[in-house]
Structures are given as structure tokens and as C-alpha cells.
Design an enzyme around this catalytic site. Structure first.
Site, mmCIF file in Angstrom:
data_model
loop_
_atom_site.group_PDB
_atom_site.id
_atom_site.type_symbol
_atom_site.label_atom_id
_atom_site.label_comp_id
_atom_site.label_asym_id
_atom_site.label_seq_id
_atom_site.Cartn_x
_atom_site.Cartn_y
_atom_site.Cartn_z
ATOM 1 N N HIS A 180 39.870 70.949 -0.429
ATOM 2 C CA HIS A 180 41.166 70.253 -0.487
ATOM 3 C C HIS A 180 42.171 71.020 -1.350
ATOM 4 C CE1 HIS A 180 38.822 66.251 0.166
ATOM 5 N NE2 HIS A 180 39.510 66.507 1.253
ATOM 6 N N CYS A 219 38.798 62.773 -7.209
ATOM 7 C CA CYS A 219 38.419 62.111 -5.957
ATOM 8 C C CYS A 219 37.801 60.730 -6.141
ATOM 9 C CB CYS A 219 37.479 63.002 -5.175
ATOM 10 S SG CYS A 219 36.020 63.411 -6.085
HETATM 11 C C1 CIR Z 1 33.663 65.102 1.701
HETATM 12 O O1 CIR Z 1 33.294 66.176 2.164
HETATM 13 O O2 CIR Z 1 34.534 64.426 2.234
HETATM 14 C C2 CIR Z 1 32.981 64.610 0.455
HETATM 15 N N1 CIR Z 1 31.628 65.044 0.441
HETATM 16 C C3 CIR Z 1 33.691 65.071 -0.786
HETATM 17 C C4 CIR Z 1 35.076 64.538 -0.899
HETATM 18 C C5 CIR Z 1 35.719 64.897 -2.194
HETATM 19 N N2 CIR Z 1 37.036 64.408 -2.225
HETATM 20 C C6 CIR Z 1 37.974 64.870 -3.006
HETATM 21 O O3 CIR Z 1 37.772 65.797 -3.760
HETATM 22 N N3 CIR Z 1 39.187 64.327 -2.925
#
Ligand code: CIR
Length: 264
Positions: free
Chosen positions: A160, A247
Site C-alpha cells: 500500500h 492498518c
Molecule cells: C492484506 O493483504 O490485505 C492483509 N493481509 C494486510 C492488510 C494490511 N493493511 C494495511 O496495511 N492497511
């Protein structure tokens, strides 16, 4: 007063989506205690923490940031890039409804909140494997009436935008130049992550403090040397799931949108 919306760790966290990391064993109990400690830090920094119950069948649902973009005026419910994550949004929409008028990202757009970095009236959106141009257009249409400027930023080699850059003080960003073009942030003071810690750009600014992973000690030292007030947290198990500190929460100013005069 700020609200921090979080969600308990799913028992299926180990089945999370992975894009740039290889799968490692995740200790879900340890993830839970790390998440609790993280939540405690949010409360200690003055946030009113609201906790959604765990979603047993949604492995990534602890990463609530990806499901919404909460501005002072509206909340934009995302359409996550990974199809497995789309069922995470309705419960977040319900939780946000008392506080903001809701807007929704619609197909063909996909957007993860991890790709959205708002600094003042600027909204930077990462063009990543999760978020596309159509999402930028939709966010622009929703946010420009409130005087936000929306800018697309190309992101390479990480999940991201906020894996590559985050805000750590009013006019300062923490950034990894290998993942994004630093020129986009030319108007800001820039703190570079340590070369040995490529995933270290994800920091969570709450008021004037920065919640920051202990996994990146060299970059942590840089932040402290630059006068940033840090709150170190251990989030090793969430990092294995390709998450970090931004997140796991949605942080926003608390007010009823009707009182704020943005209802229709
Ligand atoms: C994903 O791949 O969507 C999750 N395993 C990790 C998401 C992490 N989100 C973030 O850093 N905003």
C-alpha cells in the site's frame, strides 16, 4: 475527542492475504495480545476505543483501515482490492453511520484504505495492486466538494501507499524512496527509513505521538533523533500478515454528522 475503531483479531488470521511477503507461521494468541497492547496505546493517547467483535471467517478483518476513509465531513466505505476482504465493509459502515454521512466506492473501482494518506486537505492515493484509477476518480468526486485535493501516487514493491510513506508530524513524513517517488512529498520535511528496514515507513500519528513498531529499531532511533515522540509497540505477528500500525484502526474526530451540518 477522537474515536479509534478497531476489530478483534480473527481466529483465522493465519489464512490472511499475502502479496509481497512469504507465509510464515503466525501465533494468533500472540497477535491478540499485541493487538490488545496496541489498543491500550490508542486509549492512553486519548482515543475513545470502539471495538468490533472478531469475524471468525474473515482472516484480514483486524485491518479495519482498509475498509473506510473517514474525513471530517463524510466516510467513504471502500471496495477492497482483494475480493476476500469485501465482506469486511458492512459492519464497519454500520459502526461509522452514527458519525458520518456515508459514501461508497463502487465497481469497477477498488480501494484499500491503506492506500489513502490524508494530510490536511490533501489526499494522496496509492495506485497499487489493490487500488485503481477509478477509485481515485470516485474519491475525488466525493471529497472535492469539501475542498480536498486528491492526488494519485504510483506505488511499487509494497502492498500500500502507507507501506511506503506516512505522516509523523504536522509537516513531516516518514518515507522509503525505493517504493515511491519522494518528489511527490517535496513540500514536506522527509525522514528516510533506514536502508536495512525497507518496511519501516508505516507509523501511526495520534495527536503529536507516533505509535511505531519495535521491529524497526534503526528507523525508530531516527524518528526519536528528529524529536518525534514515539510510542513503540510490538506487532511482529501482524507484520507477518503484511499489516502494521496504521492498518489496525480507523481514527477520526468524534461528532455526530447531523450536528456538523453535513447531513442531507
Ligand atoms: C492484506 O493483504 O490485505 C492483509 N493481509 C494486510 C492488510 C494490511 N493493511 C494495511 O496495511 N492497511
Amino acid at each position: 475527542m477522537r474515536i479509534a475503531l478497531v476489530r478483534e483479531v480473527s481466529p483465522k488470521l493465519a489464512d490472511c492475504e499475502l502479496t509481497h511477503l512469504s507465509r510464515q507461521e503466525i501465533d494468533v494468541d500472540l497477535a491478540r495480545s499485541q493487538h490488545q497492547r496496541y489498543t491500550d496505546c490508542l486509549a492512553a493517547l486519548g482515543c475513545e476505543v470502539q471495538t468490533l467483535v472478531a469475524e471468525p471467517d474473515l482472516p484480514d478483518s483486524v485491518f479495519v483501515e482498509d475498509t473506510a476513509v473517514v474525513l471530517d465531513e463524510i466516510a467513504i466505505i471502500t471496495r477492497p482490492g482483494a475480493a476476500s476482504r469485501r465482506p469486511e465493509t458492512p459492519s464497519v459502515a454500520r459502526a461509522l453511520e452514527p458519525y458520518r454521512k456515508l459514501r461508497f466506492i463502487e465497481s469497477p473501482a477498488t480501494l484499500d484504505g491503506g492506500d489513502v494518506l490524508r494530510i490536511g486537505k490533501r489526499i494522496f492515493i496509492g495506485l497499487s495492486s489493490r487500488s485503481n484509477d477509478a477509485a481515485i476518480e470516485q474519491v475525488r468526486a466525493y471529497a472535492e466538494p469539501f475542498d480536498y485535493r486528491v492526488l494519485g501516487v504510483s506505488v511499487k514493491g509494497c502492498l500500500h501507499l502507507k507501506s511506503a510513506v506516512t505522516q509523523v508530524a504536522e509537516n513531516t513524513v516518514l518515507l522509503n524512496r525505493r517504493l515511491i517517488d519522494a518528489a511527490v512529498f517535496a513540500g514536506f520535511e522527509i525522514i528516510d527509513v533506514d536502508d536495512m528496514e525497507p518496511l519501516a515507513a508505516n507509523a501511526l500519528l495520534v495527536g503529536e505521538s507516533v505509535i511505531y513498531p519495535t521491529s524497526y529499531p534503526r528507523t525508530l532511533e531516527r524518528l526519536e533523533e528528529r524529536g518525534i515522540l514515539t510510542v513503540p509497540v510490538e506487532v511482529s505477528e501482524l507484520i507477518k500478515a503484511e499489516g502494521a500500525v496504521t492498518c489496525c484502526s480507523l481514527i477520526f474526530n468524534k461528532y455526530d454528522f447531523k450536528e456538523a451540518g453535513t447531513d442531507e
